[in-house]
Design a protein around this motif. Structure first.
Motif, PDB file in Angstrom:
ATOM      1  N   VAL A  97      -7.051   0.280  -7.157  1.00  0.00           N
ATOM      2  CA  VAL A  97      -6.812   0.305  -5.712  1.00  0.00           C
ATOM      3  C   VAL A  97      -8.093  -0.048  -4.961  1.00  0.00           C
ATOM      4  O   VAL A  97      -8.086  -0.857  -4.018  1.00  0.00           O
ATOM      5  CB  VAL A  97      -6.293   1.689  -5.269  1.00  0.00           C
ATOM      6  CG1 VAL A  97      -6.274   1.789  -3.755  1.00  0.00           C
ATOM      7  CG2 VAL A  97      -4.902   1.939  -5.837  1.00  0.00           C
ATOM      8  N   GLU A  98      -9.233   0.554  -5.385  1.00  0.00           N
ATOM      9  CA  GLU A  98     -10.507   0.269  -4.720  1.00  0.00           C
ATOM     10  C   GLU A  98     -10.875  -1.202  -4.858  1.00  0.00           C
ATOM     11  O   GLU A  98     -11.350  -1.831  -3.902  1.00  0.00           O
ATOM     12  CB  GLU A  98     -11.600   1.155  -5.314  1.00  0.00           C
ATOM     13  CG  GLU A  98     -11.432   2.635  -4.949  1.00  0.00           C
ATOM     14  CD  GLU A  98     -12.448   3.524  -5.650  1.00  0.00           C
ATOM     15  OE1 GLU A  98     -13.178   3.009  -6.539  1.00  0.00           O
ATOM     16  OE2 GLU A  98     -12.499   4.728  -5.338  1.00  0.00           O
ATOM     17  N   LYS A  99     -10.674  -1.760  -6.055  1.00  0.00           N
ATOM     18  CA  LYS A  99     -10.981  -3.179  -6.264  1.00  0.00           C
ATOM     19  C   LYS A  99     -10.096  -4.061  -5.393  1.00  0.00           C
ATOM     20  O   LYS A  99     -10.546  -5.051  -4.801  1.00  0.00           O
ATOM     21  CB  LYS A  99     -10.787  -3.543  -7.737  1.00  0.00           C
ATOM     22  CG  LYS A  99     -11.107  -5.009  -8.055  1.00  0.00           C
ATOM     23  CD  LYS A  99     -10.903  -5.302  -9.524  1.00  0.00           C
ATOM     24  CE  LYS A  99     -11.298  -6.754  -9.832  1.00  0.00           C
ATOM     25  NZ  LYS A  99     -10.554  -7.735  -9.054  1.00  0.00           N
ATOM     26  N   ARG A 100      -8.824  -3.681  -5.307  1.00  0.00           N
ATOM     27  CA  ARG A 100      -7.893  -4.484  -4.506  1.00  0.00           C
ATOM     28  C   ARG A 100      -8.274  -4.444  -3.028  1.00  0.00           C
ATOM     29  O   ARG A 100      -8.248  -5.470  -2.338  1.00  0.00           O
ATOM     30  CB  ARG A 100      -6.473  -3.968  -4.696  1.00  0.00           C
ATOM     31  CG  ARG A 100      -5.455  -4.740  -3.891  1.00  0.00           C
ATOM     32  CD  ARG A 100      -4.066  -4.343  -4.265  1.00  0.00           C
ATOM     33  NE  ARG A 100      -3.121  -4.844  -3.281  1.00  0.00           N
ATOM     34  CZ  ARG A 100      -1.837  -4.540  -3.263  1.00  0.00           C
ATOM     35  NH1 ARG A 100      -1.330  -3.750  -4.187  1.00  0.00           N
ATOM     36  NH2 ARG A 100      -1.048  -5.036  -2.337  1.00  0.00           N
ATOM     37  N   LEU A 101      -8.659  -3.266  -2.537  1.00  0.00           N
ATOM     38  CA  LEU A 101      -9.066  -3.156  -1.138  1.00  0.00           C
ATOM     39  C   LEU A 101     -10.304  -4.000  -0.866  1.00  0.00           C
ATOM     40  O   LEU A 101     -10.412  -4.665   0.168  1.00  0.00           O
ATOM     41  CB  LEU A 101      -9.333  -1.690  -0.789  1.00  0.00           C
ATOM     42  CG  LEU A 101      -8.094  -0.779  -0.727  1.00  0.00           C
ATOM     43  CD1 LEU A 101      -8.512   0.678  -0.559  1.00  0.00           C
ATOM     44  CD2 LEU A 101      -7.165  -1.203   0.406  1.00  0.00           C
ATOM     45  N   ALA A 102     -11.248  -3.973  -1.823  1.00  0.00           N
ATOM     46  CA  ALA A 102     -12.460  -4.781  -1.665  1.00  0.00           C
ATOM     47  C   ALA A 102     -12.125  -6.267  -1.681  1.00  0.00           C
ATOM     48  O   ALA A 102     -12.656  -7.052  -0.882  1.00  0.00           O
ATOM     49  CB  ALA A 102     -13.457  -4.444  -2.780  1.00  0.00           C
ATOM     50  N   ASP A 103     -11.237  -6.669  -2.601  1.00  0.00           N
ATOM     51  CA  ASP A 103     -10.836  -8.075  -2.689  1.00  0.00           C
ATOM     52  C   ASP A 103     -10.124  -8.527  -1.419  1.00  0.00           C
ATOM     53  O   ASP A 103     -10.331  -9.641  -0.930  1.00  0.00           O
ATOM     54  CB  ASP A 103      -9.920  -8.291  -3.899  1.00  0.00           C
ATOM     55  CG  ASP A 103     -10.660  -8.158  -5.219  1.00  0.00           C
ATOM     56  OD1 ASP A 103     -11.907  -8.203  -5.197  1.00  0.00           O
ATOM     57  OD2 ASP A 103      -9.987  -8.015  -6.262  1.00  0.00           O
ATOM     58  N   GLU A 104      -9.268  -7.647  -0.873  1.00  0.00           N
ATOM     59  CA  GLU A 104      -8.537  -8.001   0.341  1.00  0.00           C
ATOM     60  C   GLU A 104      -9.486  -8.122   1.534  1.00  0.00           C
ATOM     61  O   GLU A 104      -9.321  -9.009   2.383  1.00  0.00           O
ATOM     62  CB  GLU A 104      -7.459  -6.947   0.625  1.00  0.00           C
ATOM     63  CG  GLU A 104      -6.284  -7.011  -0.338  1.00  0.00           C
ATOM     64  CD  GLU A 104      -5.238  -5.950  -0.064  1.00  0.00           C
ATOM     65  OE1 GLU A 104      -5.465  -5.105   0.826  1.00  0.00           O
ATOM     66  OE2 GLU A 104      -4.185  -5.964  -0.756  1.00  0.00           O
ATOM     67  N   ALA A 105     -10.511  -7.242   1.584  1.00  0.00           N
ATOM     68  CA  ALA A 105     -11.489  -7.319   2.669  1.00  0.00           C
ATOM     69  C   ALA A 105     -12.289  -8.616   2.571  1.00  0.00           C
ATOM     70  O   ALA A 105     -12.550  -9.293   3.581  1.00  0.00           O
ATOM     71  CB  ALA A 105     -12.431  -6.110   2.614  1.00  0.00           C
ATOM     72  N   MET A 154       0.816  -1.216   0.000  1.00  0.00           N
ATOM     73  CA  MET A 154       0.000   0.000   0.000  1.00  0.00           C
ATOM     74  C   MET A 154       0.849   1.265   0.000  1.00  0.00           C
ATOM     75  O   MET A 154       0.491   2.257  -0.634  1.00  0.00           O
ATOM     76  CB  MET A 154      -0.935  -0.006   1.221  1.00  0.00           C
ATOM     77  CG  MET A 154      -1.985  -1.120   1.198  1.00  0.00           C
ATOM     78  SD  MET A 154      -3.006  -1.116  -0.306  1.00  0.00           S
ATOM     79  CE  MET A 154      -3.856   0.447  -0.137  1.00  0.00           C
ATOM     80  N   ASP A 213       0.610   4.301  -2.838  1.00  0.00           N
ATOM     81  CA  ASP A 213       0.523   5.757  -2.619  1.00  0.00           C
ATOM     82  C   ASP A 213       1.577   6.478  -3.447  1.00  0.00           C
ATOM     83  O   ASP A 213       1.298   7.517  -4.074  1.00  0.00           O
ATOM     84  CB  ASP A 213       0.723   6.075  -1.135  1.00  0.00           C
ATOM     85  CG  ASP A 213      -0.434   5.572  -0.279  1.00  0.00           C
ATOM     86  OD1 ASP A 213      -1.519   5.331  -0.839  1.00  0.00           O
ATOM     87  OD2 ASP A 213      -0.239   5.410   0.939  1.00  0.00           O
TER      88      ASP A 213
END
Length: 450
Positions: free
Chosen positions: A289-297, A265, A269
């Motif tokens: 980035v948003e997709k990756r954060l959602a996938d990680e969650a 991360m 940035d």
């Protein structure tokens, strides 16, 4: 330094030296005089050549260090038996080279090619290292000599010429890469001031991860899109490349978006803060980035669910194993057991007493002892068997009391069957009686049967 400024290291050697004086001094028996002559800047070339054959190593070292020694004498010293002499010789080359004009420098190396080639294969690594450092940036050195050093088995020899020598072209360096040189050699090539796209591709194709890392850190290395895609295919598994990749100049939109799918991360940035990416790329990066954060969650939730299931499954298996152990223990302490039947018969005929139990204890007849205690205490056979096998000192003591056996017997059971250490034992009182009170032992027995 001029002749007038030179101060000889021996009083017999004059500062202003004539040929006749040098000739006579060269024949002196005192090695200190010959050494002072070998150091003198005015010693004639033929005298220095003569001294290069001297039996005294200090004199030959002085000849090797003298910048006025003729090339023929230097060549002779390249084969000297002493590594110190050869070391001094190559040090001299390294020392005098920067002070020469380009024309003189070229002339020196043209005359001494044979000497340099001999030094390039010297058995002493330090000699080869100094030579490699001396010629690393010279364009007029024979390629065969530079190649000899570049393919040396020691990295400290190969590295200077691989990184700096202008003698090599791309084909030469690609050939060295394909030869699988010493570890670290390809990294030296990766750090060259200029690297073409073809050479960068050869470095990547070598599979040398350290070298690829240095390639990515080299801002002057040209890396085409195809080669970059090859790197990005492998990069998720090589964290050491992530920082250099994010910092690469002229990063394409495709490369930036691929990096967004796997770098840490903090590097994401840094990637988003680059000022050389167009708006479309920045939008795509934000979405990635948003997709990756959602996938990680989502992955974290799935991992937690899996962890919970695994914990529940482990608890279920542990319970099953405990049940199996309990059932197995019950089978082990069945009253249908032959030993139990024997003890019961002995009790019925009045033969079961403390002496019989002590004798069985001494003979390690454990089932006999446990069966006897169970019968005398009027407690379940299996309960006695399980309790005597656990570190339950108070329970063992109470059982032995109910069986009418001695406190000392109870202590033996604790030590030998339950393996309780000295600190955990319930021992008899000094007068030999039970240390636990009768009400306390009745309460313990009540709890055991409950």
């Amino acid at each position: 330094m001029t002749d007038q400024e030179f101060i000889p290291s021996h009083p017999r050697v004059p500062a202003r030296l004539t040929y006749e004086q040098a000739r006579d001094l060269a024949a002196e028996d005192d090695p200190k005089i010959r050494k002072a002559l070998a150091e003198h800047p005015a010693t004639p070339p033929e005298i220095l050549y003569f001294l290069a054959k001297d039996t005294d190593i200090d004199i030959r070292r002085a000849v090797a260090c003298n910048p006025n020694t003729p090339r023929q004498a230097d060549l002779l010293l390249t084969s000297d038996e002493s590594p110190e002499v050869r070391h001094d010789l190559v040090n001299k080359i390294n020392r005098i080279t920067p002070d020469l004009t380009e024309d003189k420098r070229k002339a020196v190396y043209e005359v001494t090619v044979q000497m340099l080639e001999l030094l390039a294969v010297d058995q002493v690594v330090r000699v080869r290292q100094i030579l490699a450092d001396a010629i690393k940036d010279l364009p007029e050195v024979p390629k065969s000599l530079v190649h000899q050093l570049a393919t040396d088995a020691e990295l400290i020899v190969a590295e200077p010429v691989l990184q700096f020598s202008p003698v090599f072209n791309d084909a030469d360096l690609a050939d060295i890469i394909h030869q699988k040189p010493v570890q670290g050699a390809i990294s030296a090539i990766s750090r060259r001031a200029q690297l073409s796209a073809d050479l960068s591709e050869a470095i990547v194709d070598s599979g040398d991860r350290d070298a690829i890392g240095h390639l990515l850190e080299n801002p002057r290395a040209e890396i085409n899109e195809g080669t970059m895609n090859t790197i990005l295919d492998q990069a998720p598994c090589v964290p050491a490349w992530h920082g250099p990749l994010v910092s690469r100049p002229k990063l394409s939109s495709n490369a930036a978006q691929r990096l967004a799918s796997f770098v840490a991360m903090n590097l994401l940035d840094q990637l988003q803060q680059r000022n050389d990416l167009d708006d479309d790329t920045l939008v795509a990066l934000t979405m990635a980035v948003e997709k990756r954060l959602a996938d990680e969650a989502k992955a974290a939730r799935e991992e937690e669910k899996q962890k919970t299931w695994e914990e529940e499954e482990a608890e279920r298996e542990a319970a099953e194993e405990e049940d199996e152990a309990e059932n197995g223990a019950e089978d082990e302490w069945s009253t249908d057991d032959e030993e139990f039947q024997h003890v019961q018969t002995l009790h019925q005929v009045g033969g079961l007493d403390a002496d019989a139990i002590d004798e069985a204890f001494d003979e390690d007849r454990k089932k006999f002892v446990i069966a006897a205690v169970a019968i005398l205490a009027d407690l379940p056979y299996g309960l006695i068997g399980k309790t005597f096998g656990r570190p339950q000192a108070r329970e063992i003591t109470a059982i032995c009391w109910k069986a009418g056996l001695s406190p000392h017997f109870a202590r033996r059971v604790q030590m030998q069957y339950a393996r309780i250490d000295q600190k955990g034992l319930v021992s008899p009182k000094p007068d030999g009686s039970y240390s636990l009170t009768e009400p306390a032992m009745k309460k313990i027995l009540f709890g055991l049967q409950g």
